[in-house]
Scaffold this motif. Structure first.
Motif, PDB file in Angstrom:
ATOM      1  N   HIS A 112      11.686  11.784  -2.884  1.00  0.00           N
ATOM      2  CA  HIS A 112      11.504  11.062  -1.790  1.00  0.00           C
ATOM      3  C   HIS A 112      10.367  10.068  -1.815  1.00  0.00           C
ATOM      4  O   HIS A 112      10.720   9.110  -1.231  1.00  0.00           O
ATOM      5  CB  HIS A 112      11.608  11.934  -0.449  1.00  0.00           C
ATOM      6  N   CYS A 113       9.361  10.293  -2.356  1.00  0.00           N
ATOM      7  CA  CYS A 113       8.463   9.331  -2.551  1.00  0.00           C
ATOM      8  C   CYS A 113       8.761   8.430  -3.477  1.00  0.00           C
ATOM      9  O   CYS A 113       8.332   7.094  -3.435  1.00  0.00           O
ATOM     10  CB  CYS A 113       7.199   9.935  -3.156  1.00  0.00           C
ATOM     11  N   GLN A 114       9.496   8.423  -4.687  1.00  0.00           N
ATOM     12  CA  GLN A 114       9.973   7.527  -5.701  1.00  0.00           C
ATOM     13  C   GLN A 114      10.824   6.710  -5.010  1.00  0.00           C
ATOM     14  O   GLN A 114      10.892   5.385  -4.969  1.00  0.00           O
ATOM     15  CB  GLN A 114      10.582   8.201  -6.797  1.00  0.00           C
ATOM     16  N   ALA A 115      11.601   7.374  -4.310  1.00  0.00           N
ATOM     17  CA  ALA A 115      12.891   6.255  -3.225  1.00  0.00           C
ATOM     18  C   ALA A 115      12.148   5.614  -2.456  1.00  0.00           C
ATOM     19  O   ALA A 115      12.523   4.509  -2.168  1.00  0.00           O
ATOM     20  CB  ALA A 115      14.037   7.219  -2.729  1.00  0.00           C
ATOM     21  N   CYS A 116      11.025   6.078  -1.885  1.00  0.00           N
ATOM     22  CA  CYS A 116      10.630   5.314  -0.921  1.00  0.00           C
ATOM     23  C   CYS A 116       9.503   4.185  -1.489  1.00  0.00           C
ATOM     24  O   CYS A 116       9.656   2.908  -1.020  1.00  0.00           O
ATOM     25  CB  CYS A 116       9.279   6.178  -0.080  1.00  0.00           C
ATOM     26  N   ALA A 117       8.827   4.428  -2.318  1.00  0.00           N
ATOM     27  CA  ALA A 117       8.355   3.395  -3.336  1.00  0.00           C
ATOM     28  C   ALA A 117       9.224   2.286  -3.807  1.00  0.00           C
ATOM     29  O   ALA A 117       8.791   1.162  -3.675  1.00  0.00           O
ATOM     30  CB  ALA A 117       7.730   4.009  -4.497  1.00  0.00           C
ATOM     31  N   ALA A 118      10.450   2.592  -4.046  1.00  0.00           N
ATOM     32  CA  ALA A 118      11.455   1.538  -4.553  1.00  0.00           C
ATOM     33  C   ALA A 118      11.864   0.910  -3.223  1.00  0.00           C
ATOM     34  O   ALA A 118      11.803  -0.617  -3.549  1.00  0.00           O
ATOM     35  CB  ALA A 118      12.434   2.164  -5.011  1.00  0.00           C
ATOM     36  N   ALA A 119      12.019   1.410  -2.124  1.00  0.00           N
ATOM     37  CA  ALA A 119      12.424   0.772  -0.866  1.00  0.00           C
ATOM     38  C   ALA A 119      11.082  -0.488  -0.337  1.00  0.00           C
ATOM     39  O   ALA A 119      11.548  -1.462  -0.025  1.00  0.00           O
ATOM     40  CB  ALA A 119      12.811   1.511   0.260  1.00  0.00           C
ATOM     41  N   CYS A 120      10.112   0.344  -0.670  1.00  0.00           N
ATOM     42  CA  CYS A 120       8.903  -0.603  -0.372  1.00  0.00           C
ATOM     43  C   CYS A 120       8.701  -1.882  -1.082  1.00  0.00           C
ATOM     44  O   CYS A 120       8.420  -2.956  -0.468  1.00  0.00           O
ATOM     45  CB  CYS A 120       7.654   0.277  -0.198  1.00  0.00           C
ATOM     46  N   GLN A 121       8.734  -1.666  -2.341  1.00  0.00           N
ATOM     47  CA  GLN A 121       8.763  -2.768  -3.434  1.00  0.00           C
ATOM     48  C   GLN A 121       9.971  -3.760  -3.180  1.00  0.00           C
ATOM     49  O   GLN A 121       9.546  -4.923  -3.173  1.00  0.00           O
ATOM     50  CB  GLN A 121       8.882  -2.237  -4.704  1.00  0.00           C
ATOM     51  N   ALA A 122      11.190  -3.238  -3.023  1.00  0.00           N
ATOM     52  CA  ALA A 122      12.154  -4.171  -2.468  1.00  0.00           C
ATOM     53  C   ALA A 122      11.690  -5.077  -1.201  1.00  0.00           C
ATOM     54  O   ALA A 122      12.264  -6.416  -1.023  1.00  0.00           O
ATOM     55  CB  ALA A 122      13.617  -3.473  -2.308  1.00  0.00           C
ATOM     56  N   LYS A 175       0.884  -1.197   0.065  1.00  0.00           N
ATOM     57  CA  LYS A 175      -0.082  -0.065  -0.035  1.00  0.00           C
ATOM     58  C   LYS A 175       1.038   1.315   0.137  1.00  0.00           C
ATOM     59  O   LYS A 175       0.615   2.269  -0.761  1.00  0.00           O
ATOM     60  CB  LYS A 175      -0.752  -0.067   1.233  1.00  0.00           C
ATOM     61  N   CYS A 176       2.218   1.027   0.818  1.00  0.00           N
ATOM     62  CA  CYS A 176       2.745   2.429   0.791  1.00  0.00           C
ATOM     63  C   CYS A 176       3.298   2.447  -0.732  1.00  0.00           C
ATOM     64  O   CYS A 176       3.742   3.731  -1.203  1.00  0.00           O
ATOM     65  CB  CYS A 176       3.812   2.255   1.908  1.00  0.00           C
ATOM     66  N   HIS A 177       3.806   1.513  -1.017  1.00  0.00           N
ATOM     67  CA  HIS A 177       4.453   1.858  -2.494  1.00  0.00           C
ATOM     68  C   HIS A 177       3.600   2.154  -3.505  1.00  0.00           C
ATOM     69  O   HIS A 177       3.823   3.088  -4.331  1.00  0.00           O
ATOM     70  CB  HIS A 177       5.074   0.115  -2.801  1.00  0.00           C
ATOM     71  N   THR A 178       2.314   1.761  -3.476  1.00  0.00           N
ATOM     72  CA  THR A 178       1.237   2.258  -4.475  1.00  0.00           C
ATOM     73  C   THR A 178       1.075   3.743  -4.189  1.00  0.00           C
ATOM     74  O   THR A 178       1.073   4.451  -5.323  1.00  0.00           O
ATOM     75  CB  THR A 178      -0.078   1.437  -4.238  1.00  0.00           C
ATOM     76  N   GLU A 179       0.916   4.120  -3.078  1.00  0.00           N
ATOM     77  CA  GLU A 179       0.659   5.579  -2.629  1.00  0.00           C
ATOM     78  C   GLU A 179       2.051   6.365  -3.179  1.00  0.00           C
ATOM     79  O   GLU A 179       1.907   7.634  -3.780  1.00  0.00           O
ATOM     80  CB  GLU A 179       0.356   5.764  -1.181  1.00  0.00           C
ATOM     81  N   CYS A 180       3.369   5.985  -2.617  1.00  0.00           N
ATOM     82  CA  CYS A 180       4.314   6.798  -2.963  1.00  0.00           C
ATOM     83  C   CYS A 180       4.753   6.842  -4.480  1.00  0.00           C
ATOM     84  O   CYS A 180       5.158   7.897  -4.882  1.00  0.00           O
ATOM     85  CB  CYS A 180       5.525   6.362  -2.153  1.00  0.00           C
ATOM     86  N   ALA A 181       4.633   5.972  -5.199  1.00  0.00           N
ATOM     87  CA  ALA A 181       4.707   5.529  -6.613  1.00  0.00           C
ATOM     88  C   ALA A 181       3.934   6.698  -7.321  1.00  0.00           C
ATOM     89  O   ALA A 181       4.302   7.270  -8.531  1.00  0.00           O
ATOM     90  CB  ALA A 181       4.563   4.355  -7.062  1.00  0.00           C
TER      91      ALA A 181
END
Length: 116
Positions: A95-105, A83-89
């Motif tokens: 910072h949102c793109q980096a967070c989305a990538a970290a969440c996916q990983a 859910k966090c990945h989807t929101e940040c993406a």
């Protein structure tokens, strides 16, 4: 005297590292969102960042100590990270793109750990 057998899995360092990176990315993202021009628009992102960081911290603790409840917490962690990945993406902020990538990983590392 017998030495206790560790209750950890051989690949737990990879998942612990991914969880740690996700925690840091979510905390950084939540803080950076507070500096954005339209903070009200970023509220869902901030809330998910905080939830994600918290569940990742809990999951890492359960895995590190070999808790019998780690698998249960891991399922919730995967759901919130997704859910966090989807929101940040959906946001273009770095910072949102980096967070989305970290969440996916983190999702991928948690799923690999779960399957092992």
């Amino acid at each position: 005297m017998n030495t206790p057998v560790p209750r950890t899995r051989p690949n737990n360092q990879a998942v612990l590292d991914a969880l740690s990176r996700c925690i840091a990315a979510c905390e950084l993202c939540a803080d950076a969102c507070l500096d954005e021009e339209n903070v009200a628009m970023m509220v869902p992102c901030i809330r998910l960042d905080r939830d994600c960081a918290d569940i990742c911290r809990l999951t890492a603790a359960f895995i590190a100590r070999g808790s019998d409840h780690a698998q249960h917490v891991l399922k919730e962690c995967i759901e919130i990270c997704r859910k966090c990945h989807t929101e940040c993406a959906q946001h273009q902020h770095e910072h949102c793109q980096a967070c989305a990538a970290a969440c996916q990983a983190c999702v991928e590392a948690c799923q690999a750990y779960q399957a092992a």
